[in-house]
Design a protein around this motif. Structure first.
Motif, PDB file in Angstrom:
ATOM      1  N   PHE B  83      23.817  -0.285  21.286  1.00  0.00           N
ATOM      2  CA  PHE B  83      25.112  -0.117  21.953  1.00  0.00           C
ATOM      3  C   PHE B  83      26.211   0.017  20.914  1.00  0.00           C
ATOM      4  CE2 PHE B  83      22.240  -2.460  24.580  1.00  0.00           C
ATOM      5  CZ  PHE B  83      22.464  -2.004  25.873  1.00  0.00           C
ATOM      6  N   LEU B  84      27.145   0.893  21.201  1.00  0.00           N
ATOM      7  CA  LEU B  84      28.314   1.036  20.331  1.00  0.00           C
ATOM      8  C   LEU B  84      29.541   0.474  21.042  1.00  0.00           C
ATOM      9  CD1 LEU B  84      29.746   2.282  17.793  1.00  0.00           C
ATOM     10  CD2 LEU B  84      30.137   4.316  19.201  1.00  0.00           C
ATOM     11  N   ILE B  85      30.180  -0.512  20.422  1.00  0.00           N
ATOM     12  CA  ILE B  85      31.501  -0.932  20.909  1.00  0.00           C
ATOM     13  C   ILE B  85      32.487  -0.030  20.195  1.00  0.00           C
ATOM     14  CG2 ILE B  85      33.215  -2.782  21.053  1.00  0.00           C
ATOM     15  CD1 ILE B  85      30.911  -4.801  20.776  1.00  0.00           C
ATOM     16  N   LYS B  86      33.100   0.833  20.966  1.00  0.00           N
ATOM     17  CA  LYS B  86      33.894   1.875  20.326  1.00  0.00           C
ATOM     18  C   LYS B  86      35.278   1.355  19.952  1.00  0.00           C
ATOM     19  CE  LYS B  86      35.248   6.579  20.633  1.00  0.00           C
ATOM     20  NZ  LYS B  86      35.112   7.840  21.307  1.00  0.00           N
ATOM     21  N   ASP B  87      35.507   1.364  18.654  1.00  0.00           N
ATOM     22  CA  ASP B  87      36.775   0.888  18.106  1.00  0.00           C
ATOM     23  C   ASP B  87      37.183   1.875  17.031  1.00  0.00           C
ATOM     24  OD1 ASP B  87      38.906  -0.660  17.145  1.00  0.00           O
ATOM     25  OD2 ASP B  87      37.592  -1.705  15.733  1.00  0.00           O
ATOM     26  N   ALA B  88      38.239   2.594  17.290  1.00  0.00           N
ATOM     27  CA  ALA B  88      38.619   3.673  16.374  1.00  0.00           C
ATOM     28  C   ALA B  88      39.468   3.193  15.205  1.00  0.00           C
ATOM     29  CB  ALA B  88      39.377   4.750  17.152  1.00  0.00           C
ATOM     30  N   ALA B  89      39.802   1.890  15.178  1.00  0.00           N
ATOM     31  CA  ALA B  89      40.707   1.386  14.129  1.00  0.00           C
ATOM     32  C   ALA B  89      40.075   1.518  12.747  1.00  0.00           C
ATOM     33  CB  ALA B  89      41.047  -0.074  14.402  1.00  0.00           C
ATOM     34  N   PRO B  90      40.903   1.771  11.729  1.00  0.00           N
ATOM     35  CA  PRO B  90      40.368   1.749  10.365  1.00  0.00           C
ATOM     36  C   PRO B  90      40.032   0.306   9.974  1.00  0.00           C
ATOM     37  CG  PRO B  90      42.763   2.037  10.331  1.00  0.00           C
ATOM     38  CD  PRO B  90      42.345   2.064  11.774  1.00  0.00           C
ATOM     39  N   GLU B  91      39.337   0.130   8.861  1.00  0.00           N
ATOM     40  CA  GLU B  91      38.946  -1.203   8.394  1.00  0.00           C
ATOM     41  C   GLU B  91      40.177  -2.114   8.298  1.00  0.00           C
ATOM     42  OE1 GLU B  91      37.192  -4.115   7.760  1.00  0.00           O
ATOM     43  OE2 GLU B  91      35.645  -2.734   7.031  1.00  0.00           O
ATOM     44  N   THR B  92      40.095  -3.288   8.951  1.00  0.00           N
ATOM     45  CA  THR B  92      41.236  -4.213   8.946  1.00  0.00           C
ATOM     46  C   THR B  92      40.988  -5.425   8.054  1.00  0.00           C
ATOM     47  OG1 THR B  92      40.305  -5.391  10.818  1.00  0.00           O
ATOM     48  CG2 THR B  92      41.884  -3.650  11.331  1.00  0.00           C
ATOM     49  N   TYR B  93      39.747  -5.633   7.647  1.00  0.00           N
ATOM     50  CA  TYR B  93      39.342  -6.819   6.881  1.00  0.00           C
ATOM     51  C   TYR B  93      39.641  -8.108   7.651  1.00  0.00           C
ATOM     52  CZ  TYR B  93      39.199  -3.173   3.426  1.00  0.00           C
ATOM     53  OH  TYR B  93      38.927  -1.998   2.784  1.00  0.00           O
ATOM     54  N   ASP B  94      39.779  -7.974   8.975  1.00  0.00           N
ATOM     55  CA  ASP B  94      40.139  -9.109   9.818  1.00  0.00           C
ATOM     56  C   ASP B  94      38.917  -9.502  10.653  1.00  0.00           C
ATOM     57  OD1 ASP B  94      41.088 -10.813  11.807  1.00  0.00           O
ATOM     58  OD2 ASP B  94      43.053  -9.841  11.846  1.00  0.00           O
ATOM     59  N   GLY B  95      38.250 -10.559  10.230  1.00  0.00           N
ATOM     60  CA  GLY B  95      37.018 -10.979  10.896  1.00  0.00           C
ATOM     61  C   GLY B  95      37.241 -11.396  12.336  1.00  0.00           C
ATOM     62  N   LEU B  96      38.358 -12.058  12.607  1.00  0.00           N
ATOM     63  CA  LEU B  96      38.588 -12.559  13.965  1.00  0.00           C
ATOM     64  C   LEU B  96      38.694 -11.412  14.969  1.00  0.00           C
ATOM     65  CD1 LEU B  96      38.912 -15.103  15.651  1.00  0.00           C
ATOM     66  CD2 LEU B  96      41.392 -14.930  15.339  1.00  0.00           C
ATOM     67  N   ARG B  97      39.277 -10.318  14.526  1.00  0.00           N
ATOM     68  CA  ARG B  97      39.420  -9.162  15.404  1.00  0.00           C
ATOM     69  C   ARG B  97      38.033  -8.672  15.850  1.00  0.00           C
ATOM     70  NH1 ARG B  97      39.569  -3.803  15.088  1.00  0.00           N
ATOM     71  NH2 ARG B  97      40.993  -2.805  16.554  1.00  0.00           N
ATOM     72  N   THR B  98      37.133  -8.521  14.898  1.00  0.00           N
ATOM     73  CA  THR B  98      35.772  -8.077  15.225  1.00  0.00           C
ATOM     74  C   THR B  98      35.052  -9.133  16.064  1.00  0.00           C
ATOM     75  OG1 THR B  98      35.744  -6.978  13.076  1.00  0.00           O
ATOM     76  CG2 THR B  98      33.627  -7.206  14.206  1.00  0.00           C
ATOM     77  N   ALA B  99      35.234 -10.387  15.680  1.00  0.00           N
ATOM     78  CA  ALA B  99      34.550 -11.470  16.391  1.00  0.00           C
ATOM     79  C   ALA B  99      34.967 -11.518  17.858  1.00  0.00           C
ATOM     80  CB  ALA B  99      34.836 -12.812  15.715  1.00  0.00           C
TER      81      ALA B  99
END
Ligand SMILES: Cc1cc2nc3c(=O)[nH]c(=O)nc-3n(C[C@H](O)[C@H](O)[C@H](O)COP(=O)(O)OP(=O)(O)OC[C@H]3O[C@@H](n4cnc5c(N)ncnc54)[C@H](O)[C@@H]3O)c2cc1C
Ligand SMILES: Nc1ncnc2c1ncn2[C@@H]1O[C@H](COP(=O)(O)O)[C@@H](O)[C@H]1O
Lengths: 325, 260
Positions: B83-99
């Motif tokens: 499955f792909l969770i589609k997120d078009a944002a560039p790399e944010t280096y923000d772990g909480l956002r991905t979590a």
């Protein structure tokens, strides 16, 4: 106020936590605030005074029998509850096995961002600005956090220890209630690696060997050299580890440990990019390699081109003389 | 056992990293992207657990459309679904956002999961944040940096690396585990696997579906600078008689570097 989580192992505060506290003290002075130490556990109050040696203005002890053994869930609960009440501007952790396990949990519980494995902290517009290597050290990121408290883990051995302060502050004890069932995972056993002197991440001097060593028995040469220094350890390249010459615990690099000792010897190590990823923040790098074109010489402060089997024993001999003086 | 594995698409570790200063981002053109190496250990462990206990292995990645390639590779290795969770944002280096994206997906899309497997860190961001954050957001226990995992009767025992040794952690399931090198040897894709993977559908999960509005995932990490590291000054290289060079080196370490 900048708070620092003080990690304890075997009833002692870790040196890397004292380094983080020293850095907190320096930045807090710039911000015009205090640096406090936070201890978590059961009956650890006695260790509080140790924090003053690194300049703490005060010590908080979060105590519960349920926190006697480390658990990410229990410790995160205690720290997040404390932070919500005490409202520090920042909470720092050492980027150790425990700090890396715990800090993200605290961040998620507080709903705030976290910056991992920092090698620099500055003050910018009343906030902390963090510097950290990314892409295995091939790029350097500076960033700040929009959320509060600002959470970060600091790489061990990078931040200098501060001076002890006379007239130490207060130790404040808080009882923590850990609800039944809140902790669903816990450490049941700590296994020490036999004959493990000290971990490479904590060593001040590292003598690393690579494929140039030709076999496991020759690591004895490196151990002899390392033994000349206190707080030293033997490291290795992945090739040496994959050949089964030494345990994975000793591997330095992208898939191994990230180290930053004061002195790093790379012996018979070519200096592949993945190895450099783990050791290029070392303060002084010395390379011994028979190939003058080996990439390790590009990052080494000092190098000897020669056969390690000749050079290393001579080096040990000369060092012994110098250290005896 | 229902197992979820989380993988990230990252530049391979040999990549030469260039920086676009205007956007404070790395230049992605010309880079070769792979599954983050530690995530391969997580996939392999999931496949082995399925072989031992039965069940389903689902692999999830959050990122741009290009992440489909790494998901397809995981299918070729033997995963059942991807499955792909589609997120078009560039790399944010923000772990909480991905979590937060991952935790929400687990709650809404994958109820009944027994084990959530991750890599110990995504190479590149080198954060080591997402697994423990997901565990906290979901109220699950965790074992990070794991080199050995045993699962039986609704519980798991994991060995995790610590300084100078290892720590045994007992977990009740469901739980979060992040993989360190040493856990296993990841298998290669088979030709048959590659052919089968080509035919599989990789469903896309949108952020709207997960209930996120436009501003909900604003990163907490504010990038103030991105640069290449200051080059280490090239040092002194000594050549010649081994005894002389050894003596000279020690003198330099003592008088110049002042470390001895
Ligand atoms: C995804 C990935 C992750 C990796 N992670 C890591 C990692 O974490 N750590 C790591 O180290 N590597 C890692 N590698 C492997 C890395 O690419 C190199 O293969 C490895 O570092 C090489 O090890 P080496 O320097 O010991 O061996 P070699 O490259 O074979 O170098 C041996 C050196 O010894 C010298 N030599 C030989 N004999 C003598 C002698 N008698 N006297 C003096 N010098 C001598 C040679 O000149 C040579 O320079 C990784 C690779 C990949 C793809
Ligand atoms: N975008 C992503 N999609 C899926 N999994 C991810 C993503 N980012 C990180 N992870 C998982 O979290 C682990 C740790 O990542 P990090 O916290 O970025 O170092 C990775 O090894 C992956 O298993």
């Amino acid at each position: 106020m900048i708070a620092v989580f003080m990690e304890t192992r075997d009833g002692k505060i870790k040196k890397s936590s004292l380094e983080a506290l020293s850095e907190a003290k320096r930045r807090a002075a710039e911000l015009g605030g205090q640096a406090v130490a936070v201890l978590v556990g059961s009956g650890v109050e006695g260790l509080g005074s140790g924090s003053f040696a690194a300049g703490a203005d005060g010590v908080y002890v979060l105590d519960s029998p349920a926190l006697a053994d480390y658990s990410a869930q229990g410790y995160a609960l205690a720290l997040a509850e404390w932070a919500a009440e005490a409202r520090p501007a920042a909470v720092l952790f050492a980027a150790t096995a425990m700090g890396r396990d715990l800090a993200p949990r605290v961040a998620a519980r507080l709903g705030v961002g976290l910056v991992s494995d920092c090698t620099g902290v500055a003050v910018m517009n009343g906030k902390l600005e963090f510097t950290r290597p990314i892409y295995a050290g091939k790029a350097v990121l500076t960033c700040s956090l929009r959320s509060s408290p600002q959470l970060a883990t600091l790489r061990p051995n990078v931040f200098p220890l501060g001076e002890a302060v006379p007239g130490a502050g207060e130790v404040v004890r808080k009882d923590v209630v850990v609800p039944d069932g809140a902790v669903k995972g816990r450490v049941t056993e700590v296994l020490k690696e036999e004959s493990c002197e000290i971990d490479v991440t904590e060593a001040e001097v590292i003598v690393s060997g690579g494929r140039g060593l030709k076999g496991p028995e020759n690591f004895a040469l490196l151990r002899e050299l390392a033994a000349l220094f206190p707080r030293s350890a033997v490291g290795a390249s992945r090739s040496a580890v994959d050949s089964g010459w030494i345990g994975h615990q000793h591997q330095v690099g992208q898939t191994g440990k990230t180290v930053s000792p004061s002195l790093y010897f790379a012996v018979g190590v070519s200096g592949a990019i993945q190895h450099l990823a783990g050791m290029s923040s070392s303060k002084v790098i010395v390379a011994v390699n028979k190939d003058p074109e080996a990439p390790i010489f590009k990052v080494a402060d000092y190098g000897i081109v020669g056969d390690l089997f000749q050079v290393v024993p001579l080096l040990a001999q000369e060092l012994k003389k110098a250290l005896a003086e | 056992m229902n197992i979820l594995v989380f993988i990230k698409r990252v530049p391979d570790t040999e990549s030469k990293i260039r920086i676009r200063h205007e956007t404070k981002a790395i230049v992605e053109e010309g880079l070769n992207f792979v599954i983050s190496p530690y995530d391969e250990f997580a996939i392999e462990e999931a496949l082995r657990l399925r072989e031992a206990h039965g069940g389903v292995v689902r692999v999830v990645s959050a990122g741009k459309d290009e992440s489909v390639a790494v998901l397809r590779k995981s299918l070729a290795m033997g995963a059942d679904e991807a499955f792909l969770i589609k997120d078009a944002a560039p790399e944010t280096y923000d772990g909480l956002r991905t979590a937060r994206m991952i935790a929400r997906a687990v709650e809404r899309k994958f109820p009944g999961t027994d084990l959530l497997l991750f890599g110990k860190q995504s190479v590149g961001a080198d954060n080591s944040q997402v697994p423990a954050m997901v565990a906290e957001l979901l109220g699950l226990p965790q074992a990070t940096v794991v080199t050995k995992l045993e699962v039986a009767h609704g519980a798991a025992t994991a060995c995790r690396e610590i300084e100078g040794g290892a720590e045994k952690v007992a977990l009740s399931l469901p739980a979060v585990v992040s993989a360190q090198k040493g856990l296993n040897e990841p298998r290669y894709e088979t030709l048959k696997g590659i052919m089968a993977a080509k035919k599989k559908d990789i469903p896309v999960v949108t952020l709207e579906e997960l209930g996120f509005g436009a501003d909900d995932l604003a990163p907490q990490v504010e990038i103030t600078g991105l640069d290449v590291p200051a080059a280490r000054q090239s040092g002194k290289v000594l050549q010649g008689d081994p005894a002389d060079t050894a003596r000279e080196l020690v003198a330099l370490l003592r008088n110049e570097a002042k470390v001895v």
